[in-house]
Design a protein around this motif. Sequence first.
Motif, PDB file in Angstrom:
ATOM      1  N   PHE A  49       0.767  -1.172  -0.355  1.00 37.34           N
ATOM      2  CA  PHE A  49      -0.094   0.358  -0.083  1.00 37.34           C
ATOM      3  C   PHE A  49       0.994   1.191   0.094  1.00 37.34           C
ATOM      4  O   PHE A  49       0.443   2.281  -0.739  1.00 37.34           O
ATOM      5  CB  PHE A  49      -0.989   0.003   1.321  1.00 37.34           C
ATOM      6  N   ALA A  50       2.082   1.127   0.684  1.00 41.94           N
ATOM      7  CA  ALA A  50       2.738   2.484   0.682  1.00 41.94           C
ATOM      8  C   ALA A  50       3.489   2.499  -0.525  1.00 41.94           C
ATOM      9  O   ALA A  50       3.502   3.695  -1.248  1.00 41.94           O
ATOM     10  CB  ALA A  50       4.197   2.126   1.809  1.00 41.94           C
ATOM     11  N   GLN A  52       2.260   1.695  -3.267  1.00 41.07           N
ATOM     12  CA  GLN A  52       0.816   2.097  -4.425  1.00 41.07           C
ATOM     13  C   GLN A  52       0.902   3.390  -4.307  1.00 41.07           C
ATOM     14  O   GLN A  52       0.625   4.219  -5.277  1.00 41.07           O
ATOM     15  CB  GLN A  52      -0.244   1.263  -4.049  1.00 41.07           C
ATOM     16  N   ARG A  53       0.723   4.037  -3.003  1.00 38.76           N
ATOM     17  CA  ARG A  53       0.532   5.319  -2.498  1.00 38.76           C
ATOM     18  C   ARG A  53       1.712   6.366  -3.195  1.00 38.76           C
ATOM     19  O   ARG A  53       1.175   7.324  -3.734  1.00 38.76           O
ATOM     20  CB  ARG A  53       0.092   5.687  -1.120  1.00 38.76           C
ATOM     21  N   GLN A  54       2.904   5.723  -2.865  1.00 38.75           N
ATOM     22  CA  GLN A  54       3.842   6.576  -3.614  1.00 38.75           C
ATOM     23  C   GLN A  54       3.810   6.946  -5.005  1.00 38.75           C
ATOM     24  O   GLN A  54       4.153   8.053  -5.513  1.00 38.75           O
ATOM     25  CB  GLN A  54       5.131   5.863  -3.107  1.00 38.75           C
ATOM     26  N   GLN A  56       1.125   6.770  -7.002  1.00 39.15           N
ATOM     27  CA  GLN A  56      -0.119   7.571  -7.388  1.00 39.15           C
ATOM     28  C   GLN A  56       0.232   9.239  -6.909  1.00 39.15           C
ATOM     29  O   GLN A  56      -0.236   9.590  -7.583  1.00 39.15           O
ATOM     30  CB  GLN A  56      -1.309   7.088  -6.522  1.00 39.15           C
ATOM     31  N   HIS A  57       0.748   9.496  -5.681  1.00 37.69           N
ATOM     32  CA  HIS A  57       0.966  10.894  -5.569  1.00 37.69           C
ATOM     33  C   HIS A  57       2.186  11.302  -6.004  1.00 37.69           C
ATOM     34  O   HIS A  57       2.746  12.305  -5.253  1.00 37.69           O
ATOM     35  CB  HIS A  57       1.092  10.879  -3.837  1.00 37.69           C
TER      36      HIS A  57
END
Length: 79
Positions: A49-50, A52-54, A56-57
């Motif tokens: 999740f970390a 994936q978030r990195q 996306q942002h």
Amino acid sequence: MGIGGGIFLIAVGAVLAFGLSPDMWEILNINTIGFILMGAGVLALVLAFAMQRQRQHRDTSHTEYVEHRDIGNPPPPAR
């Protein structure tokens, strides 16, 4: 490993930790191995999740430079 791998590790670890009796094998403690696999699965999920978030942002701003020349009034010729 990803999200699917983390969920798989948690599921296998839960089966080993809660579904089998601890004295089934004398060499290894199956319950301890199950808890270790569940911990590894949770860690894999958090990292997935970390990451994936990195992705996306990520700040991906694009700047385009356009050069305009006004040829209606050309500069005087050089002497």
